[in-house]
Design a protein around this motif. Structure first.
Motif, PDB file in Angstrom:
ATOM      1  N   GLU A 274       4.296  12.262   3.877  1.00 23.89           N
ATOM      2  CA  GLU A 274       3.590  13.280   3.096  1.00 23.89           C
ATOM      3  C   GLU A 274       2.494  12.648   2.257  1.00 23.89           C
ATOM      4  O   GLU A 274       1.373  13.174   2.154  1.00 23.89           O
ATOM      5  N   SER A 275       2.799  11.510   1.649  1.00 20.45           N
ATOM      6  CA  SER A 275       1.807  10.824   0.830  1.00 20.45           C
ATOM      7  C   SER A 275       0.659  10.284   1.670  1.00 20.45           C
ATOM      8  O   SER A 275      -0.514  10.423   1.321  1.00 20.45           O
ATOM      9  N   ALA A 276       0.982   9.658   2.813  1.00 27.72           N
ATOM     10  CA  ALA A 276      -0.059   9.085   3.667  1.00 27.72           C
ATOM     11  C   ALA A 276      -1.068  10.126   4.114  1.00 27.72           C
ATOM     12  O   ALA A 276      -2.282   9.848   4.195  1.00 27.72           O
ATOM     13  N   LEU A 277      -0.598  11.329   4.370  1.00 24.00           N
ATOM     14  CA  LEU A 277      -1.478  12.374   4.900  1.00 24.00           C
ATOM     15  C   LEU A 277      -2.471  12.898   3.867  1.00 24.00           C
ATOM     16  O   LEU A 277      -3.380  13.657   4.216  1.00 24.00           O
ATOM     17  N   ARG A 278      -2.318  12.495   2.620  1.00 17.87           N
ATOM     18  CA  ARG A 278      -3.313  12.878   1.611  1.00 17.87           C
ATOM     19  C   ARG A 278      -4.633  12.151   1.816  1.00 17.87           C
ATOM     20  O   ARG A 278      -5.678  12.601   1.338  1.00 17.87           O
ATOM     21  N   TYR A 279      -4.584  11.032   2.515  1.00 17.36           N
ATOM     22  CA  TYR A 279      -5.746  10.147   2.598  1.00 17.36           C
ATOM     23  C   TYR A 279      -6.422  10.271   3.957  1.00 17.36           C
ATOM     24  O   TYR A 279      -6.517   9.310   4.719  1.00 17.36           O
ATOM     25  N   ARG A 280      -6.915  11.468   4.271  1.00 15.96           N
ATOM     26  CA  ARG A 280      -7.596  11.708   5.542  1.00 15.96           C
ATOM     27  C   ARG A 280      -9.012  12.202   5.287  1.00 15.96           C
ATOM     28  O   ARG A 280      -9.287  12.846   4.282  1.00 15.96           O
ATOM     29  N   ASP A 281      -9.888  11.890   6.237  1.00 15.11           N
ATOM     30  CA  ASP A 281     -11.256  12.391   6.116  1.00 15.11           C
ATOM     31  C   ASP A 281     -11.437  13.612   7.011  1.00 15.11           C
ATOM     32  O   ASP A 281     -10.470  14.161   7.543  1.00 15.11           O
ATOM     33  N   ALA A 282     -12.679  14.038   7.191  1.00 14.39           N
ATOM     34  CA  ALA A 282     -12.951  15.269   7.933  1.00 14.39           C
ATOM     35  C   ALA A 282     -12.546  15.181   9.398  1.00 14.39           C
ATOM     36  O   ALA A 282     -12.325  16.209  10.053  1.00 14.39           O
ATOM     37  N   THR A 283     -12.442  13.963   9.928  1.00 10.65           N
ATOM     38  CA  THR A 283     -12.026  13.801  11.327  1.00 10.65           C
ATOM     39  C   THR A 283     -10.519  13.949  11.495  1.00 10.65           C
ATOM     40  O   THR A 283     -10.031  14.071  12.619  1.00 10.65           O
ATOM     41  N   GLY A 284      -9.786  13.903  10.404  1.00  7.71           N
ATOM     42  CA  GLY A 284      -8.336  13.882  10.463  1.00  7.71           C
ATOM     43  C   GLY A 284      -7.757  12.492  10.508  1.00  7.71           C
ATOM     44  O   GLY A 284      -6.532  12.319  10.504  1.00  7.71           O
ATOM     45  N   CYS A 285      -8.629  11.472  10.541  1.00 10.91           N
ATOM     46  CA  CYS A 285      -8.178  10.079  10.574  1.00 10.91           C
ATOM     47  C   CYS A 285      -7.827   9.592   9.166  1.00 10.91           C
ATOM     48  O   CYS A 285      -8.384  10.074   8.171  1.00 10.91           O
ATOM     49  N   LEU A 286      -6.921   8.629   9.102  1.00 15.79           N
ATOM     50  CA  LEU A 286      -6.595   7.996   7.829  1.00 15.79           C
ATOM     51  C   LEU A 286      -7.720   7.070   7.399  1.00 15.79           C
ATOM     52  O   LEU A 286      -8.266   6.322   8.209  1.00 15.79           O
ATOM     53  N   VAL A 287      -8.058   7.099   6.108  1.00 18.72           N
ATOM     54  CA  VAL A 287      -9.032   6.164   5.571  1.00 18.72           C
ATOM     55  C   VAL A 287      -8.325   4.868   5.197  1.00 18.72           C
ATOM     56  O   VAL A 287      -7.104   4.758   5.264  1.00 18.72           O
ATOM     57  N   ASP A 288      -9.110   3.891   4.764  1.00 18.48           N
ATOM     58  CA  ASP A 288      -8.552   2.559   4.547  1.00 18.48           C
ATOM     59  C   ASP A 288      -7.811   2.403   3.222  1.00 18.48           C
ATOM     60  O   ASP A 288      -6.853   1.629   3.145  1.00 18.48           O
ATOM     61  N   GLU A 289      -8.247   3.084   2.176  1.00 17.51           N
ATOM     62  CA  GLU A 289      -7.611   2.851   0.874  1.00 17.51           C
ATOM     63  C   GLU A 289      -7.728   4.072  -0.022  1.00 17.51           C
ATOM     64  O   GLU A 289      -8.729   4.800   0.005  1.00 17.51           O
ATOM     65  N   GLY A 290      -6.683   4.298  -0.822  1.00 15.09           N
ATOM     66  CA  GLY A 290      -6.691   5.348  -1.826  1.00 15.09           C
ATOM     67  C   GLY A 290      -6.092   4.846  -3.119  1.00 15.09           C
ATOM     68  O   GLY A 290      -5.772   3.662  -3.259  1.00 15.09           O
ATOM     69  N   ASP A 291      -5.939   5.748  -4.086  1.00 17.22           N
ATOM     70  CA  ASP A 291      -5.270   5.388  -5.332  1.00 17.22           C
ATOM     71  C   ASP A 291      -3.955   6.163  -5.441  1.00 17.22           C
ATOM     72  O   ASP A 291      -3.624   6.989  -4.586  1.00 17.22           O
ATOM     73  N   ALA A 292      -3.216   5.892  -6.491  1.00 16.49           N
ATOM     74  CA  ALA A 292      -1.886   6.475  -6.641  1.00 16.49           C
ATOM     75  C   ALA A 292      -1.927   7.978  -6.886  1.00 16.49           C
ATOM     76  O   ALA A 292      -0.908   8.664  -6.744  1.00 16.49           O
ATOM     77  N   GLN A 293      -3.091   8.506  -7.245  1.00 20.02           N
ATOM     78  CA  GLN A 293      -3.239   9.938  -7.499  1.00 20.02           C
ATOM     79  C   GLN A 293      -3.624  10.718  -6.245  1.00 20.02           C
ATOM     80  O   GLN A 293      -3.793  11.943  -6.298  1.00 20.02           O
ATOM     81  N   GLY A 294      -3.797  10.016  -5.141  1.00 17.87           N
ATOM     82  CA  GLY A 294      -4.140  10.697  -3.896  1.00 17.87           C
ATOM     83  C   GLY A 294      -5.621  10.752  -3.614  1.00 17.87           C
ATOM     84  O   GLY A 294      -6.043  11.415  -2.667  1.00 17.87           O
ATOM     85  N   ASN A 295      -6.431  10.062  -4.414  1.00 20.66           N
ATOM     86  CA  ASN A 295      -7.884  10.041  -4.202  1.00 20.66           C
ATOM     87  C   ASN A 295      -8.266   8.953  -3.204  1.00 20.66           C
ATOM     88  O   ASN A 295      -7.638   7.898  -3.137  1.00 20.66           O
ATOM     89  N   ILE A 296      -9.320   9.209  -2.447  1.00 23.77           N
ATOM     90  CA  ILE A 296      -9.839   8.218  -1.511  1.00 23.77           C
ATOM     91  C   ILE A 296     -10.698   7.216  -2.273  1.00 23.77           C
ATOM     92  O   ILE A 296     -11.622   7.587  -2.985  1.00 23.77           O
ATOM     93  N   VAL A 297     -10.382   5.944  -2.128  1.00 23.60           N
ATOM     94  CA  VAL A 297     -11.127   4.867  -2.778  1.00 23.60           C
ATOM     95  C   VAL A 297     -12.117   4.231  -1.805  1.00 23.60           C
ATOM     96  O   VAL A 297     -13.253   3.940  -2.151  1.00 23.60           O
ATOM     97  N   LYS A 298     -11.676   4.000  -0.556  1.00 24.92           N
ATOM     98  CA  LYS A 298     -12.546   3.472   0.491  1.00 24.92           C
ATOM     99  C   LYS A 298     -12.549   4.461   1.642  1.00 24.92           C
ATOM    100  O   LYS A 298     -11.520   4.694   2.275  1.00 24.92           O
ATOM    101  N   ALA A 299     -13.711   5.034   1.924  1.00 23.70           N
ATOM    102  CA  ALA A 299     -13.820   6.063   2.960  1.00 23.70           C
ATOM    103  C   ALA A 299     -13.987   5.471   4.350  1.00 23.70           C
ATOM    104  O   ALA A 299     -14.076   6.217   5.332  1.00 23.70           O
TER     105      ALA A 299
END
Length: 384
Positions: A274-299
């Motif tokens: 559930e947590s991992a799925l917060r870090y997706r871009d418009a393609t539906g792919c996982l991005v490389d890095e986020g923060d503990a609040q669910g924000n994308i840090v590296k797109a």
């Protein structure tokens, strides 16, 4: 000359497992057995150029040697590529001859030059996890007593030189900071594989210790995030860096741990996914890095996190989680569409920026382990 024709992405997710298995067998294993091996010096090539030609001058990380051994041994084990057994054994012979204790000290060195000389003598824990994984996979082929002896010798080094009194394992010899979850994760993977290969309960116990570390320190159950960097006592370094690909990878590994021990992991797997799925871009792919609040840090988005989300959904599908099989197939479609449609058949793109532009102009061998494992797991659970 490398074949650079391409047929286009697969259009039907009902056929995706079969199609990707055929890609791995028909193109990737062929490419890497031909262009990805150094038939003069021995060992495996670290990367190919954009046209599929080997970069014979690139330094060779020992972890990549081990990963390629794993790939060919696994392919032989699955019946996908019978020649993979001999390729894996030759790769193992090279790794043992060049990387194991060339300076008279125990353990495997970190980086080799193309001629087999040592470029970096560090004993890196992450590397040793993959050496163990490769040995376990080769051992499963024919239960060679010499390979088992290598496993035992390696474990003597891991247990006596890498074990930390604070729990888990040091970063290497010499020890360094910060401590990372990544080597612990791959040691868990290797211990599971070693148990499957040997049925030695000592590997269950080692895996159990790492599961305890995961539960008490690595994973923050309240926030639902897996930390990456830690102090000596395994307290988290703030701000917490989150790699969603690793969260997905742990989902799959926890399923494996549950399989060999009977210890239930469903609650942790659900929270990680559930947590991992917060870090997706418009393609539906996982991005490389986020923060503990669910924000994308590296797109940016690398190839390997996409393979790990496939394995995570496959693990959940195997556990009977509703909708997980469909999600796994959709993730396989994304892997094919965005990463495997390379001009070189059997090649892949490694990383894209937020705008979908390729950031790496080579084809790294290190990704093959991720891709082959994801497709193998999908076939095992979902069928071809």
């Amino acid at each position: 000359m490398t074949d650079v024709t391409q047929s286009g992405p697969i259009g039907d997710n009902r056929e995706i497992v079969t199609a990707l298995r055929c890609q791995v067998i028909g193109h990737a294993l062929t490419l890497w057995s031909r262009e990805g091996r150094d038939l003069q010096q021995g060992g495996f090539i670290e990367k190919l150029d954009a046209n599929g030609n080997p970069d014979t001058s690139a330094p060779r990380r020992v972890r990549v040697q081990a990963r390629q051994i794993y790939c060919f041994a696994k392919a032989a084990q699955l019946g996908w590529y019978p020649d993979g057994a001999e390729i894996a054994r030759k790769g193992l012979d090279y790794m043992l001859a060049k990387a194991k204790a060339p300076d008279g000290k125990p353990g495997f060195v970190h980086i080799l030059a193309p001629d087999g000389s040592v470029l970096n003598p560090l004993r890196d824990t992450y590397d040793h996890a993959f050496v163990l994984l490769s040995l376990a996979t080769v051992y499963q082929l024919d239960r060679d007593a010499k390979v088992r002896a290598e496993i035992d010798e390696l474990m003597q080094f891991i247990d006596t030189q890498l074990r930390s009194p604070d729990g888990g394992y040091h970063e290497g010899v010499p020890a360094s900071m910060p401590r990372r979850q990544n080597p612990q994760m791959h040691l868990l993977e290797a211990f599971i594989a070693a148990f499957d290969a040997t049925h030695d309960q000592a590997f269950q116990a080692r895996a159990g210790d790492l599961f305890g570390l995961f539960s008490s320190n690595l994973f923050d159950a309240k926030k639902g995030v897996l930390g990456e960097y830690f102090e000596q006592d395994w307290s988290r370094i703030e701000p917490v860096s989150v790699e969603p690909g690793h969260q997905a990878e742990w989902v799959w590994l926890l399923k494996g741990f549950e399989r060999i021990t009977g210890c239930p992991t469903g609650k942790q797997r659900a929270a990680l996914l559930e947590s991992a799925l917060r870090y997706r871009d418009a393609t539906g792919c996982l991005v490389d890095e986020g923060d503990a609040q669910g924000n994308i840090v590296k797109a940016t988005r690398r190839c390997w996190p996409q393979t790990e989300i496939i394995k995570a959904f496959v693990a959940q599908a195997e556990s009977g989680v509703e909708g997980a099989a469909d999600e796994a197939r959709a993730a396989l479609m994304r892997l094919d569409k965005y990463y495997l449609q390379h001009p070189v058949k059997g090649g892949w793109y490694d990383q894209f920026d937020g705008e979908g532009r390729s950031l790496v102009d080579t084809i790294p061998a290190s990704s093959f382990y991720h891709i082959l494992c994801a497709v193998a797991e999908a076939e095992r659970v979902l069928g071809a």
